[in-house]
Design a protein around this motif. Structure first.
Motif, mmCIF file in Angstrom:
data_model
loop_
_atom_site.group_PDB
_atom_site.id
_atom_site.type_symbol
_atom_site.label_atom_id
_atom_site.label_comp_id
_atom_site.label_asym_id
_atom_site.label_seq_id
_atom_site.Cartn_x
_atom_site.Cartn_y
_atom_site.Cartn_z
ATOM 1 N N PHE A 1 58.871 7.110 44.334
ATOM 2 C CA PHE A 1 57.521 7.397 43.831
ATOM 3 C C PHE A 1 56.480 6.400 44.373
ATOM 4 O O PHE A 1 55.356 6.385 43.900
ATOM 5 N N GLU A 2 56.852 5.598 45.355
ATOM 6 C CA GLU A 2 55.951 4.549 45.844
ATOM 7 C C GLU A 2 54.625 5.120 46.374
ATOM 8 O O GLU A 2 53.584 4.479 46.271
ATOM 9 N N ASN A 3 54.667 6.299 46.944
ATOM 10 C CA ASN A 3 53.476 6.901 47.541
ATOM 11 C C ASN A 3 52.980 8.111 46.755
ATOM 12 O O ASN A 3 52.227 8.939 47.289
ATOM 13 N N ALA A 4 53.377 8.190 45.516
ATOM 14 C CA ALA A 4 53.011 9.347 44.700
ATOM 15 C C ALA A 4 51.505 9.379 44.424
ATOM 16 O O ALA A 4 50.844 8.335 44.368
ATOM 17 N N PHE A 5 50.979 10.576 44.270
ATOM 18 C CA PHE A 5 49.573 10.766 43.918
ATOM 19 C C PHE A 5 49.456 12.022 43.062
ATOM 20 O O PHE A 5 50.337 12.887 43.078
ATOM 21 N N VAL A 6 48.389 12.097 42.287
ATOM 22 C CA VAL A 6 48.170 13.268 41.438
ATOM 23 C C VAL A 6 47.665 14.420 42.306
ATOM 24 O O VAL A 6 46.628 14.310 42.960
ATOM 25 N N VAL A 7 48.411 15.509 42.328
ATOM 26 C CA VAL A 7 47.981 16.715 43.039
ATOM 27 C C VAL A 7 46.954 17.465 42.194
ATOM 28 O O VAL A 7 45.882 17.832 42.663
ATOM 29 N N ASP A 8 47.310 17.701 40.941
ATOM 30 C CA ASP A 8 46.409 18.391 40.026
ATOM 31 C C ASP A 8 46.887 18.237 38.591
ATOM 32 O O ASP A 8 48.052 17.927 38.336
ATOM 33 N N VAL A 9 45.948 18.407 37.681
ATOM 34 C CA VAL A 9 46.235 18.506 36.255
ATOM 35 C C VAL A 9 45.940 19.948 35.867
ATOM 36 O O VAL A 9 44.935 20.523 36.291
ATOM 37 N N GLY B 1 48.444 26.846 32.947
ATOM 38 C CA GLY B 1 49.038 25.758 32.162
ATOM 39 C C GLY B 1 50.162 25.075 32.898
ATOM 40 O O GLY B 1 50.709 24.081 32.430
ATOM 41 N N MET B 2 50.561 25.632 34.040
ATOM 42 C CA MET B 2 51.602 25.085 34.921
ATOM 43 C C MET B 2 52.910 24.804 34.179
ATOM 44 O O MET B 2 53.512 23.741 34.335
ATOM 45 N N VAL B 3 53.353 25.773 33.395
ATOM 46 C CA VAL B 3 54.684 25.698 32.773
ATOM 47 C C VAL B 3 55.633 26.335 33.778
ATOM 48 O O VAL B 3 55.890 27.542 33.744
#
Length: 449
Positions: free
Chosen positions: A309-317, A60-62
């Motif tokens: 955050f200009e180059n931010a990307f989703v690592v994981d959900v 759950g990545m808490v």
């Protein structure tokens, strides 16, 4: 729609394991229950439906361990503290040093984006405290090590199906697996499922609760130094962007992104989504879709507007949706909101949170022998659980149940008949804090037990 049922053949379910203690659920509470039981001499089987240990801490990545100190006093020790130490040794956990645990602007700027502050405090800035930011894989690795070292029989990919109850006593559980249905038998069973699956199946009374759910996610490619500098040097512009980010998500904690032990990667314990039932498949499916839609919209916005955050990307959900409350045990004692808020101390306290105490009776189901409960589904009202369900005290509950099972089997008594004073003494001797000694700010009732 008219309900349609399919008759299932009864068949025979093979018994694949027997143990002194069977723990269902490999989250924080279940890990602690299993390790504590094994270290106290029990044969233990630990069942987990996913391919990893850690539950909402890892899956759950808490990713902050909190609610484990009462001002400067550390109130959750034992196995939780051991996990923190082990994760720190492999560089996947960050804890403020004792010298930094105070309230001042310098410490706030240094540590607040790690999430390691006392969010209950009314002091401004809120004090930095004993709390830890960790990596989810670090939690999995350490959990694996502790389970392996303790000689626990771990069965992953085993989805709980139903409890086996004979004459009012739980004797084991049945799981669904890739190999078919399998039975695991035990002298004592701990329900650490988070949703009270085992106790509900066994016939123990419970109530239904609900709270927000979250699709937690992590972003990479973030320049956290630039982002923090913008927050403090251009507060008016930052606040405007921050408000819009939270609006896009539909709800979040005050700090919607926090640092992690991995450079450039931040975690986001959001969006907050209300109105979903964590026990309903349709609701969980819709929550997953809605959460991902909000994440995509947020990312597009902050890449355009938020410095750093200009180059931010989703690592994981997170693979597990952050469900906070579903079924709650209606046990031998039901914790009230007043118990938590007033810091009520109980003579049979076996675990602590921040400044609240869990009596052993909150871990005891009614009407089902040899079953214990550990985790966020402990015996409490919905309002009480919302403010007393964090991961470290859940681990403390799990540790208490593992030792309790050992004491019951050693004394040849049922778990509801153990000597609680002996349980408290063993927990304290093994490095935990069962809360048997009330803190100075505790409320000690006349008839605490």
């Amino acid at each position: 729609m008219t309900s349609v049922h399919i008759a299932e053949p009864e068949g025979h379910v093979p018994v694949v394991a027997r143990a002194d203690l069977v723990v269902v659920g490999g989250g924080p509470a279940g890990i602690a229950a299993a390790v504590a039981g094994a270290r106290n001499g029990l044969s233990v089987v630990l069942l987990e439906r996913y391919a990893y240990l850690g539950g909402l801490a890892s899956g759950g990545m808490v990713l902050v361990l909190d609610d484990m100190c009462n001002g400067p006093e550390i109130s959750v020790r034992g196995l939780c503290g051991e996990m923190i130490d082990r994760m720190e040794r492999i560089g996947l956990c960050v804890t403020p040093p004792e010298a930094d645990r105070r309230s001042d602007e310098a410490m706030w700027r240094k540590w607040s984006r790690w999430g390691v502050f006392d969010f209950h405090s009314h002091v401004k800035p809120q004090p930095i405290c004993y709390a830890s930011a960790f990596d989810p894989d670090g939690y999995k690795r350490v959990a694996n090590d502790m389970v392996r070292e303790a000689g626990i029989q771990l069965r992953l990919h085993s989805w709980f199906s139903r409890a086996i109850v004979e004459g009012g006593r739980i004797t084991g559980v049945i799981c669904d697996t890739k190999e078919g249905r399998q039975a695991v038998m035990g002298s004592v069973v701990v329900d650490a499922t988070g949703d009270l699956d085992v106790a509900a199946s066994a016939g123990a009374p419970f109530i239904q609760g609900a709270f927000i759910v979250t699709t937690v996610f992590r972003l990479g490619g973030v320049d956290t130094d630039t982002a923090e500098r913008f927050e403090y040097e251009e507060p008016e512009a930052f606040n405007a962007i921050d408000r819009e980010a939270k609006r896009i998500m539909g709800g979040s904690w005050d700090k919607w992104w926090l640092k992690t032990p991995l450079p450039g990667i931040v975690w986001c314990n959001c969006p907050h989504m209300a109105g979903f039932d964590g026990l309903k498949i349709d609701d969980l499916t819709r929550a997953d879709f809605q959460g991902r839609d909000r994440i995509a919209a947020l990312l597009a916005y902050v890449r355009q507007k938020m410095p750093g955050f200009e180059n931010a990307f989703v690592v994981d959900v997170a693979p597990q949706i952050g469900v906070r409350q579903t079924r709650l045990l209606d046990g031998a004692y039901v914790m009230s909101k007043e118990d938590v808020m007033q810091r009520r101390h109980f003579a049979d306290s076996v675990a602590r949170g921040r400044d609240y105490y869990y009596p052993y009776r909150t871990l005891l189901p009614r009407h089902v022998a040899q079953l214990l409960v550990a985790g966020r589904h402990y015996s409490a009202t919905s309002a009480a659980q919302r403010i007393s369900r964090e991961i470290p005290p859940c681990m403390a509950m799990g540790e208490a149940t593992g030792v309790a099972a050992a004491l019951a089997l050693q004394a040849d008594v049922t778990v509801d008949k153990i000597d609680v004073a002996r349980l408290q003494a063993v927990l304290r001797a093994q490095g935990a804090d069962p809360g048997d000694q009330p803190a100075a700010n505790a409320y000690v009732a006349q008839a605490a037990a």
